[in-house]
Design an enzyme around this catalytic site. Structure first.
Site, mmCIF file in Angstrom:
data_model
loop_
_atom_site.group_PDB
_atom_site.id
_atom_site.type_symbol
_atom_site.label_atom_id
_atom_site.label_comp_id
_atom_site.label_asym_id
_atom_site.label_seq_id
_atom_site.Cartn_x
_atom_site.Cartn_y
_atom_site.Cartn_z
ATOM 1 N N ILE A 54 85.956 -15.224 -43.473
ATOM 2 C CA ILE A 54 85.682 -14.684 -42.138
ATOM 3 C C ILE A 54 86.931 -14.634 -41.265
ATOM 4 O O ILE A 54 86.990 -13.875 -40.297
ATOM 5 C CB ILE A 54 84.564 -15.490 -41.436
ATOM 6 C CG1 ILE A 54 84.023 -14.706 -40.233
ATOM 7 C CG2 ILE A 54 85.060 -16.889 -41.045
ATOM 8 C CD1 ILE A 54 82.740 -15.267 -39.662
ATOM 9 N N THR A 55 87.963 -15.413 -41.583
ATOM 10 C CA THR A 55 89.179 -15.391 -40.762
ATOM 11 C C THR A 55 90.138 -14.288 -41.180
ATOM 12 O O THR A 55 91.167 -14.082 -40.529
ATOM 13 C CB THR A 55 89.913 -16.748 -40.831
ATOM 14 O OG1 THR A 55 90.269 -17.022 -42.193
ATOM 15 C CG2 THR A 55 89.050 -17.866 -40.296
ATOM 16 N N ASP A 115 84.431 -24.145 -49.410
ATOM 17 C CA ASP A 115 85.593 -23.760 -50.207
ATOM 18 C C ASP A 115 85.083 -23.089 -51.482
ATOM 19 O O ASP A 115 84.203 -23.628 -52.173
ATOM 20 C CB ASP A 115 86.421 -25.006 -50.552
ATOM 21 C CG ASP A 115 87.791 -24.681 -51.092
ATOM 22 O OD1 ASP A 115 87.927 -23.660 -51.794
ATOM 23 O OD2 ASP A 115 88.727 -25.459 -50.843
ATOM 24 N N LEU A 116 85.639 -21.931 -51.811
ATOM 25 C CA LEU A 116 85.233 -21.236 -53.034
ATOM 26 C C LEU A 116 85.623 -22.005 -54.294
ATOM 27 O O LEU A 116 85.198 -21.643 -55.392
ATOM 28 C CB LEU A 116 85.832 -19.833 -53.060
ATOM 29 C CG LEU A 116 85.226 -18.834 -52.074
ATOM 30 C CD1 LEU A 116 86.030 -17.532 -52.051
ATOM 31 C CD2 LEU A 116 83.763 -18.544 -52.402
ATOM 32 N N LEU A 148 83.816 -12.290 -48.915
ATOM 33 C CA LEU A 148 85.090 -11.621 -48.683
ATOM 34 C C LEU A 148 86.265 -12.542 -48.998
ATOM 35 O O LEU A 148 87.418 -12.121 -48.938
ATOM 36 C CB LEU A 148 85.201 -11.159 -47.220
ATOM 37 C CG LEU A 148 84.015 -10.365 -46.661
ATOM 38 C CD1 LEU A 148 84.317 -9.925 -45.229
ATOM 39 C CD2 LEU A 148 83.693 -9.163 -47.529
ATOM 40 N N SER A 161 94.110 -12.953 -51.834
ATOM 41 C CA SER A 161 94.088 -11.493 -51.834
ATOM 42 C C SER A 161 95.441 -10.808 -51.876
ATOM 43 O O SER A 161 95.492 -9.576 -51.972
ATOM 44 C CB SER A 161 93.324 -10.989 -50.598
ATOM 45 O OG SER A 161 93.908 -11.495 -49.419
ATOM 46 N N SER A 176 87.505 -4.568 -55.749
ATOM 47 C CA SER A 176 88.776 -3.970 -55.345
ATOM 48 C C SER A 176 89.185 -2.831 -56.263
ATOM 49 O O SER A 176 88.929 -2.859 -57.477
ATOM 50 C CB SER A 176 89.871 -5.049 -55.371
ATOM 51 O OG SER A 176 91.157 -4.495 -55.260
ATOM 52 N N GLU A 223 92.039 -2.468 -57.241
ATOM 53 C CA GLU A 223 93.013 -3.031 -58.177
ATOM 54 C C GLU A 223 92.393 -3.281 -59.554
ATOM 55 O O GLU A 223 93.114 -3.472 -60.528
ATOM 56 C CB GLU A 223 93.592 -4.332 -57.624
ATOM 57 C CG GLU A 223 94.538 -4.154 -56.452
ATOM 58 C CD GLU A 223 95.903 -3.608 -56.863
ATOM 59 O OE1 GLU A 223 96.327 -3.850 -58.016
ATOM 60 O OE2 GLU A 223 96.544 -2.927 -56.037
ATOM 61 N N TYR A 255 95.228 -10.944 -60.114
ATOM 62 C CA TYR A 255 94.266 -10.663 -59.047
ATOM 63 C C TYR A 255 93.231 -9.646 -59.516
ATOM 64 O O TYR A 255 92.023 -9.834 -59.347
ATOM 65 C CB TYR A 255 95.009 -10.132 -57.820
ATOM 66 C CG TYR A 255 94.113 -9.559 -56.745
ATOM 67 C CD1 TYR A 255 93.501 -10.385 -55.819
ATOM 68 C CD2 TYR A 255 93.892 -8.189 -56.651
ATOM 69 C CE1 TYR A 255 92.686 -9.869 -54.814
ATOM 70 C CE2 TYR A 255 93.075 -7.662 -55.658
ATOM 71 C CZ TYR A 255 92.479 -8.502 -54.750
ATOM 72 O OH TYR A 255 91.665 -7.981 -53.771
ATOM 73 N N GLY A 310 97.487 -8.995 -42.715
ATOM 74 C CA GLY A 310 98.508 -10.034 -42.807
ATOM 75 C C GLY A 310 99.895 -9.436 -42.947
ATOM 76 O O GLY A 310 100.069 -8.372 -43.561
#
Length: 344
Positions: A10-11, A57-58, A79, A83, A134, A136, A158, A194
């Site tokens: 969420i962040t 935590d995942l 989400l 990443s 994704s 990717e 990834y 980011g």
């Protein structure tokens, strides 16, 4: 009663936009955060105070079960991921555990709390589940453009981890009857991206050089082609996927590709500069295995969801450069320390 939603990641960029959209629609929003939240990007909007944050935590199954039990969500959006693709080569095991196995852990948390078994059709108490897949995953593409039927050939840890998560969602949908879907989203950006990502790196550099705070930008592969859109458009598509009568995976993208070189040219021209005077090639920024071109065929999403992007690539680049001009102009000392370090 207000519908309840639980969001991992969420962040991050998508988490912020998604939470704001769902709050505007009357949802009660819960977000999963680790013990410490990153505050390295001063351009990141703070989370709205009405969002309830839960520790999770995942990497930790029990914490995810506890978060689902507390939130009692109607919908779950996963989400969360490691990443930034280049980091996945240096931290491949961590990428696999968070980005890949993390999907299994949150799916299992939802299944366990809802009491779903293979022999029982999920009831109304089983949340609908969205997974952030994704582009990717396509990697070394077999066809262009790419749609929901295109074969995966990931070219990074990834991408491999995302493929694992994607197929786990499919498995839980088919094995347990859960309403679980994956959105195969192509590159989507915003001023909240980011600073390590190439789009934000470029917008930040263009603004910094224009303001005299920096003198060059080092980049890797200028020829890489991507299908870039605005993140706010894409979270709208996520919500539409969970509103369907039956669970289906969808590709979201603009269907238009641009090279990194074109991205740089647009960003620098927006501030009246010639990028060739400032951009330097840096072999150290090349990927071990490059993904040369990705382009979405989102015709199913357009037909079935009524989804289409509203912000053009040119508008997106201008939006990001303008945001970074404001950021760096507002507090040059802070920006030089917290943001410009990412350009060195």
């Amino acid at each position: 009663m207000a519908r309840r939603v639980l969001i991992t990641g969420i962040t991050g960029q998508d988490g912020v936009y998604l939470a704001e959209q769902l709050l505007s629609e009357g949802y009660q929003v819960f977000g999963v955060v680790r013990g410490q939240r990153s505050v390295c990007d001063p351009n990141r909007r703070p989370l709205r105070p009405e969002i309830k944050l839960l520790s999770g935590d995942l990497l930790d199954q029990s914490s995810l079960i506890a978060a689902v039990e507390t939130a009692q969500p109607d919908e779950v959006y996963n989400l969360g991921a490691l990443s930034f693709v280049p980091v996945s080569w240096r931290q491949s095991n961590t990428a696999a555990q968070i980005t890949g196995v993390g999907v299994l852990r949150i799916l299992e948390a939802v299944r366990v709390v809802a009491g779903v078994t293979a022999s029982v059709t999920p009831g109304a108490n089983c949340p609908r589940f969205y997974q952030a897949s994704s582009s990717e995953m396509f990697g070394k593409v077999r066809r262009t453009p790419q749609n929901e039927q295109t074969v995966f050939h990931p070219r990074s840890p990834y991408g491999v981890a995302k493929v694992f998560g994607h197929y786990m969602v499919q498995n839980y949908r088919e094995s347990y009857g859960m309403f679980a879907v994956s959105g195969i989203l192509f590159n989507h950006e915003s001023p909240l991206r980011g600073p390590q990502f190439v789009t934000r790196r470029v917008s930040l550099a263009a603004a910094a050089i224009k303001l005299g705070l920096h003198d060059e930008l080092r980049l890797g592969n200028l020829d890489a082609q991507r299908d870039w859109g605005f993140a706010g458009d894409y979270v709208r598509g996520m919500v539409q996927m969970l509103a369907q009568d039956r669970p289906e995976d969808f590709v979201l993208g603009t269907g238009v590709t641009n090279s990194v070189r074109e991205l740089v040219d647009l960003a620098f021209r927006h501030v009246g500069l010639d990028w060739r005077d400032y951009v330097r090639a840096d072999p150290g920024l090349l990927r071990p295995a490059e993904v040369d071109s990705l382009c979405a065929d989102s015709s199913r999403a357009r037909q079935k969801l009524g989804w289409k992007p509203e912000v053009s690539f040119e508008e997106l680049v201008a939006m990001m450069v303008d945001a970074d001009l404001r950021l760096l102009s507002d507090d040059r000392e802070m920006a030089a320390e917290a943001m410009l370090a990412t350009l060195r």
